[in-house]
Structure formats: C-alpha cells, structure tokens
Design a protein around this motif. Structure first.
Motif, PDB file in Angstrom:
ATOM      1  N   ILE A 498       0.833  -1.205   0.000  1.00 12.73           N
ATOM      2  CA  ILE A 498       0.000   0.000   0.000  1.00 12.73           C
ATOM      3  C   ILE A 498       0.869   1.257   0.000  1.00 12.73           C
ATOM      4  CG2 ILE A 498      -1.602   1.346   1.438  1.00 12.73           C
ATOM      5  CD1 ILE A 498      -2.881  -1.392   2.191  1.00 12.73           C
ATOM      6  N   VAL A 499       1.918   1.265   0.818  1.00  9.77           N
ATOM      7  CA  VAL A 499       2.819   2.419   0.870  1.00  9.77           C
ATOM      8  C   VAL A 499       3.435   2.698  -0.501  1.00  9.77           C
ATOM      9  CG1 VAL A 499       5.069   3.178   1.734  1.00  9.77           C
ATOM     10  CG2 VAL A 499       3.356   2.337   3.321  1.00  9.77           C
ATOM     11  N   LYS A 500       3.698   1.636  -1.249  1.00 15.03           N
ATOM     12  CA  LYS A 500       4.299   1.782  -2.580  1.00 15.03           C
ATOM     13  C   LYS A 500       3.268   2.090  -3.660  1.00 15.03           C
ATOM     14  CE  LYS A 500       8.008  -1.477  -1.452  1.00 15.03           C
ATOM     15  NZ  LYS A 500       8.548  -2.842  -1.704  1.00 15.03           N
ATOM     16  N   GLY A 501       1.979   2.186  -3.261  1.00 16.43           N
ATOM     17  CA  GLY A 501       0.940   2.489  -4.242  1.00 16.43           C
ATOM     18  C   GLY A 501       0.407   1.269  -4.950  1.00 16.43           C
ATOM     19  N   GLN A 502       0.674   0.086  -4.428  1.00 13.09           N
ATOM     20  CA  GLN A 502       0.224  -1.156  -5.050  1.00 13.09           C
ATOM     21  C   GLN A 502      -1.008  -1.700  -4.332  1.00 13.09           C
ATOM     22  OE1 GLN A 502       3.618  -3.727  -4.716  1.00 13.09           O
ATOM     23  NE2 GLN A 502       4.935  -2.434  -5.990  1.00 13.09           N
ATOM     24  N   MET A 503      -1.845  -2.386  -5.088  1.00 10.28           N
ATOM     25  CA  MET A 503      -3.035  -3.011  -4.516  1.00 10.28           C
ATOM     26  C   MET A 503      -2.612  -4.177  -3.622  1.00 10.28           C
ATOM     27  SD  MET A 503      -6.321  -2.423  -4.803  1.00 10.28           S
ATOM     28  CE  MET A 503      -7.939  -3.205  -4.602  1.00 10.28           C
ATOM     29  N   LEU A 690      -5.493   4.542   5.202  1.00 11.81           N
ATOM     30  CA  LEU A 690      -5.634   3.098   5.044  1.00 11.81           C
ATOM     31  C   LEU A 690      -4.418   2.373   5.620  1.00 11.81           C
ATOM     32  CD1 LEU A 690      -7.130   0.638   3.914  1.00 11.81           C
ATOM     33  CD2 LEU A 690      -6.022   1.075   1.705  1.00 11.81           C
ATOM     34  N   TYR A 691      -3.239   2.870   5.337  1.00 12.09           N
ATOM     35  CA  TYR A 691      -2.002   2.259   5.842  1.00 12.09           C
ATOM     36  C   TYR A 691      -1.979   2.266   7.370  1.00 12.09           C
ATOM     37  CZ  TYR A 691       2.982   1.919   7.014  1.00 12.09           C
ATOM     38  OH  TYR A 691       4.187   1.571   7.567  1.00 12.09           O
ATOM     39  N   THR A 712      -9.199   3.355  -4.644  1.00 15.26           N
ATOM     40  CA  THR A 712      -9.312   4.819  -4.584  1.00 15.26           C
ATOM     41  C   THR A 712      -8.429   5.387  -3.478  1.00 15.26           C
ATOM     42  OG1 THR A 712     -11.576   4.767  -5.427  1.00 15.26           O
ATOM     43  CG2 THR A 712     -10.912   6.749  -4.234  1.00 15.26           C
ATOM     44  N   MET A 713      -8.442   4.746  -2.309  1.00 18.87           N
ATOM     45  CA  MET A 713      -7.637   5.224  -1.191  1.00 18.87           C
ATOM     46  C   MET A 713      -6.143   5.090  -1.503  1.00 18.87           C
ATOM     47  SD  MET A 713      -9.809   3.892   2.140  1.00 18.87           S
ATOM     48  CE  MET A 713      -9.014   4.978   3.319  1.00 18.87           C
TER      49      MET A 713
END
Length: 738
Positions: A498-503, A690-691, A712-713
């Motif tokens: 998530i931190v890296k922008g991945q699902m 979210l993280y 989206t988040m």
C-alpha cells in the motif's frame, strides 16, 4: 424563544444540589408553587432564594427520573423576606453568612438588596459590620450583580450562560459595552465564539460588511481555522484570497488589514521559498525555538559512546541474533552522534534496534527515559522494550491552567533528569508538544526519535517528523528490509504494498489478511456486527470487548463510528434488566460496555486490586464499564488492571469504543481489526489513512466492502499537506551559520 415546543416554569430556588463554578452547570430544586422540581442546565451563579423563570423541556433520566432541562433562564430578586434571607444566607454574596444575613434582613427588610447596591455604607448601622466588611460586601455584590446583568444582556444576542461566564472573566464589568462596540471581540483567545455567530450579532447591530473589526476578525478566523486543520502557518496570498471570498470584500481592504495585523504583532510574517507565510505569534515562536534548540544539539552533541562495535557484537552473541546493516547503522548513529531519527514500516526491526540502543546505553551507565504521545502508545512501548515508558505529558509533569491549556513543570528551568530520551510514535507529536520536550531536555543529552512517516500526522498543528527528515540535517535511518519472519504476515507485506501504491493481495485467505466483498452499506454493517459478535469469537476465540477493534475513517454516516457503536452495542451488550444504564451527552452507556477515554485527564484517580493507587487516565485508554451507581452519581470503569471512578460530569470524557476512528487508533495495536471499505467523505479516503488502519492489526485484519474503495484510497497519495515553518527555520539557521 423561537422553538414553540419549549415549556416555561417559574419558581423560587429551594436548594442548589450541584454547581460547577467553571462552566456554570447546575442542578437545582425549584418550588413552582405546587411541587419541588429538579432543574438541570447551564445556570451560573444561581443561589437559593432567587426567583427564576426557566425555559426548556422535561427529560426522563434513566437514573434520576424526571427532570426539567433548562435551555435558558431569567432571574429576579427574591419576592419575600423568607426567600431574601435564604438567598443571602446561602453565600450568594461573599462576606455575608447566615448570621449576618439575618441581621441585615431584620434591619432593612425587602429594601435589603437596594441598600447593598446603592447605599452600602448604611450596613455600618448594624452592630458587628465594619467599614472594611462593607467594602468587601459591596464589591462582591457589584461583581455578582454585574455578571447577572451581563448574562441577561448577552443572552439577547444568543450567547449562552456558559459563554457569558467566559466573556465576563475576560472583559469584566465592561463586557456588554465591549460586545456592543465590537462583537468580533467574542472570537478572541479565551472566549472562542465562532466567527459566524459574532458576524450574526454584528449584522443585528447593523454593522457594515467592510467594518474594520470584521475584516480583522475574519482574517484571524481563517488563519486559526487552518491551524485546527494541522497547519502552523498559511501563505499570505492564500490567506488573503480565502478571507476576501469569505468576507465578501475587496482585496485592497484585506491586504491593508493584513499589514495592520503584522504591525501590531497580532500575526508574524516570514518569507521562505519566495513566498510570504503568516503565523500566529505562538506557533512562530514554537517553531523558531525548536529549530534553534535542535541546531544547538548538533553543535553540542552528547558524548560519543566508546566501543560501539564491540557492544553490538556482544549483544548478537548473547542473544544469538544478527543485526542487518541498517540496524547496525542506526545503533551507531544513536550512540556516536547523540541524535537519531529511526523510521520504517512494520516488520522492519525498529523495536529490535531500539532495544539494542537502550541496552548499550544502560550498560554504559546512562539514564534513559522512554516516552510516547498517548497512554496506549506508552504502554505498548513498555511491553516491547521491557522498560517503563510514560506519556510525554506525564514525563513533563503537565498541569492545566484555568483555560484547560497545558503548563509543564519540566522546562528549561527544571530540566528532565536523563542522559538519553527516546520518543516513540513521533508522527503523532505536534509542534507545541515537541517544543515543550526540547525545552525540558538537558543540553548534551541524547535524543532518539522513532516513528513511521507513512502514518497519519499529528492531530495538532505541525508535521514534525517529516520536517526533520526533509532538512537532511539529522542522522536518519529508514529501515526498509522486511525480516523473514514478518514476510509470512500478509498484514505486513500488504502494508508495504500500500505504501508503494500497489493493490494489496486480497485473494489469499490462508494468512492473517482477509477481504470480504460487499457493495451495500447495510450489508457491510451487518457483516461487521456478525464478525464481532459470532464469527470471530467462534473461529479464533476473540472477545469483542478485549480483542476485536472496529476502525472507521470517520464518525458520521451509515458506516461511521457513531452508528457502528450503536449496532455493535445492541448485539454484544443488549439491554438487560440486571444492567444499569446512563445517558451522557446523548450516548447511552450500559454496564458491560467497551468504553474509551477521549482526552488526557491527569486528575482522575485509579486503584488496583493489590491496594496501589495513582492518578491519570489518558486519551485512547480502553476499558469496560463495570458499574453505574445512581445514588452516588458515579461510573466505575476497569481499564486493564486499574479501577477508575468517574463522576457523572467527568464521564463526558468517555465514548463507546466498539468502533473508533483511525485517527483515534494511532499508537495502539489490537489482536484483530475490522474495517468498512466504502467510499465516504473524500477527505478521509487516502493512502496514509488506510495504511495506518492496517498497521493497527497485530494478528488479524478484515476489510469489508468494495475493491474500488481500496483502490481509490491507495491512488490518493495526497499526504495531508501541511504548511509549516520548522524545516525552513532549520535550513535557514544552517545557511546563516555557514
């Protein structure tokens, strides 16, 4: 009153059962000519014997029966000598007790109050009353009478009795005149009435839209509003643009007033990165001080520890562990340079690294203090390190002034007794608290700051952790290697994705991270309740009271904490004749409920079964409501192994805690976390939130909702941008020295 449903009652005050001198809340008994009626509400300075007209409604308190809740009230002088004697004997006017009251009423009868107000010197006619006592009685009468008159006057503008008390404390006898001259004085520090309400009062007084007092208050309102959103300053152009739009005035007028505010030091201006920024004086001083103090620490660092490599090797051998390169670097920076920022996500070894630093420092004879922003974070720090950790406020020995603002006993004149200070969860520390820490830190002491810059920033103004990192002025070690044992946890690996922008990986149901798809808010809510009540207790043995925590982005809406708490409470702890209940500020509490303290209270007493006792309950502390005592008007809450006794008034600091916001969960960790995933307010749908939520789960995480919400988040990486000056002041100071 505009509300036609409100009822009216008149009568004499027979007894004042309870009163809060600070906010004016009172519980009284009124004789309405037919019966004694219990009246509750904000009624400052009400005394026995007074005649009151109260406007409000009947309420049914489950513990105390039928009461009349006053929304507004008016008072008049006692109408009989009996009532007058009761009024004076009650202590309504300091300096007059029961005996003196009887003598005065015997001498002057129903003219007593007129004599005290207009001819106080005549009191000397009564044996035993000296001129000095007359002067004191007259001053107290004028003060009390003045407050009551001001309350009547301000009440006509819609200012509540509680607010009127604040106005009186600030402006004294001239309060009404000050409001007439400048309604916007109500927006100032110490009173804090909303600008819109002051604007409404000004409109009723037919003040013009371009009134200079209005423009001044409007600009300050915009600045303070943004401080409440986490900024320590605001670009001047943005401040002017927003102010002119809100006030409906020309830019020239706003610009002129901005210059006036700068000239009289109501605001402070600083230019950096080619742009002018506007601060309140307090936040400007706070950031400038912190920058200067940190620069001093770089010039006069703590003494380097000798033999660090040998110490690391000794620990590795003793505990059969092998530190990663990043961990060794962090240990060396802390011990050789005396200042360190240690950051990294879950599973990267921050705690292991910190424990090594603490162990070596203590072996070298240094006194180490451990602190965290919240009680839960301090407790978790203690559990992970095996050392005592305190909240920062407790460590600094906080006290509270009359405006409920913190004042710290530990400061530059009364320093902390330590050789090293470790602060955990630095992302939660705001600008003002960070300044207070630096003021109390002895020169030459080590400062080790631990945090995760991908988590939510502090609730208060500032972005301290980020600002320190971006300056490149301090040793920063970011641990990014996930250790093998942590790789087995989907909670940890998905958090890093998530931190890296991945699902995150949502299809794998073999580990500790689960996604339950649903497109319907009602179904999501129903599933969350089922998980708490039946499914997780049956599958994992988790208790909905001590192990499962529902987190939600916000408080409002179908999936906000307020609605979720009601639903989960009804299922987990339904009504039962054997369980007493109490309603406080619209929240129904029932014996057996999971509750949370929502503000630091250092005066609340607690006790333990072993006979030990102490004071202090902190924001975020969780507990179980064990008992409601109707006669004593108390609530008993068990928080871990501490029993805390709440008076009804203090119990307003409690909330139901089956569900809490992600912001409130910071610094905590729970065995199981359940979270709704359904698009709500855009300002609460971003990656950091979210993280932060996911990293609160220790053993199990369940997301219930839509993939689209998760995506989206994650896609929204607008880290809550904050305008701050700390990084500039640190960089500017370094450049000036060069």
């Amino acid at each position: 009153m505009k509300n036609e449903n409100l009822l009216e009652m008149t009568g004499s005050v027979e007894q004042v059962i309870f009163k809060n001198e600070k906010n004016g809340y009172a519980i009284i008994e009124i004789n309405n000519g037919e019966e004694l009626v219990t009246v509750v509400g904000i009624m400052p300075l009400v005394s026995a014997g007074e005649e009151l007209r109260v406007v409000g409604n009947w309420i049914n308190n489950p513990n105390y029966g039928t009461q009349f809740k006053a929304e507004a009230f008016e008072r008049s002088k006692p109408s009989t000598t009996v009532a007058l004697l009761k009024y004076l004997a009650s202590g309504a006017i300091k300096g007059i007790g029961p005996s003196t009251a009887g003598k005065i009423v015997d001498a002057f009868g129903m003219n007593t109050l007129d004599i005290i107000e207009k001819e106080p010197e005549r009191l000397c006619e009564i044996k035993g009353i000296t001129k000095a006592k007359v002067k004191k009685i007259s001053e107290e009468f004028q003060k009390t009478h003045g407050i009551k008159e001001i309350m009547l006057s301000l009440g006509s503008y819609g200012i509540s009795p509680e607010e009127s008390v604040r106005v009186w404390k600030y402006f004294g006898p001239e309060s009404a005149e000050r409001v007439q001259e400048d309604p916007y004085c109500l927006c100032g520090d110490g009173i804090e009435i909303e600008f819109d309400r002051a604007d409404g009062i000004a409109a009723s007084l037919e003040r013009p839209q371009d009134d200079r007092c209005r423009i001044r208050a409007g600009i300050l309102h915009v600045l303070k509003h943004n401080i409440a959103n986490g900024h320590t300053c605001l670009p001047a152009d943005k401040l002017l643009k927003t102010s002119t739009r809100m006030l409906g005035i020309a830019m020239e007028l706003a610009t002129e007033m901005l210059e006036e505010l700068k000239a009289d030091a109501s605001i402070i201006s600083a230019v950096f990165n080619g742009r002018e920024y506007i601060f309140t004086p307090k936040l400007y001083r706070s950031e400038v001080y912190s920058a200067g103090r940190l620069q001093m620490m770089l010039h006069y660092p703590a003494q380097s520890i000798i033999g660090v490599d040998d110490s690391i090797s000794a620990i590795e051998e003793a505990f059969q562990i092998q530190y990663a390169d990043g961990q060794k670097q962090a240990i060396k920076e802390a011990l050789l340079k005396g200042i360190l920022i240690l950051t990294g996500g879950p599973g990267t070894g921050k705690t292991t690294t910190l424990n090594a630093i603490i162990k070596i420092l203590e072996e070298k004879g240094e006194k180490v203090l451990l602190a965290a922003p919240t009680g839960r974070a301090a407790k978790r720090m203690s559990e992970l390190t095996g050392q005592e950790a305190k909240t920062i406020h407790r460590m600094l020995q906080v006290e509270w002034d009359e405006n409920d603002l913190p004042v710290f006993a530990k400061n530059e004149k009364n320093l902390l007794e330590c050789d090293a200070l470790v602060i955990d969860e630095l992302s939660m520390v705001d600008t003002n608290l960070f300044e207070a820490v630096l003021r109390a830190l002895p020169l030459g002491s080590r400062l080790i700051m631990v945090g995760d810059c991908d988590q939510l920033p502090s609730v208060g103004p500032g972005n301290v952790l980020r600002d320190l990192i971006v300056t490149n002025r301090f040793p920063v070690v970011q641990l990014d290697r996930i250790f093998r044992q942590s790789m087995q946890s989907l909670i940890i690996t998905n958090a890093h994705r998530i931190v890296k922008g991945q699902m995150p990986e949502l299809a794998d149901h073999s580990s500790d991270f689960f996604f339950l798809p649903s497109n319907d808010p009602s179904e999501i809510r129903r599933t969350i309740v089922e998980l708490c009540v039946t499914r997780l207790p049956a599958s994992y043995g988790y208790s909905p009271l001590t192990d499962i925590q529902v987190l939600s982005p916000g408080r409002k809406g179908e999936l906000g904490t307020m609605e979720l708490n009601k639903r989960i409470q009804a299922a987990v702890n339904p009504p039962d004749k054997s369980k007493k209940e109490v309603s406080i500020n619209g929240i129904l509490f029932r014996e057996g409920d999971k509750v949370m303290q929502v503000k630091n209270n250092y005066n609340l007493s607690w006790s333990k079964s072993d006979g030990s006792c102490g004071e202090g309950v902190f924001n975020g502390d969780l507990g179980i409501l064990c008992a409601v005592d109707r006669r004593a008007s108390t609530l008993t809450v068990l928080m871990d192994d501490r029993v805390v006794l709440y008076e009804l008034e203090t119990a307003a600091e409690l909330e139901l805690a089956y569900a809490m916001t992600v912001h409130k969960s910071q610094g905590n960790e729970f065995p199981a976390v359940v979270m709704p995933m359904y698009l709500g307010a855009p300002q609460l749908s971003y990656r950091n939130l979210l993280y932060t939520a996911i990293t609160r789960a220790r053993s199990l995480l369940i997301l219930v909702g839509t993939r689209r919400t998760i995506q989206t988040m994650i896609d929204n990486n607008k880290k809550t941008r904050r305008y701050t000056g700390l990084s500039y002041f640190l960089t500017e100071g370094a450049e000036n020295e060069e």
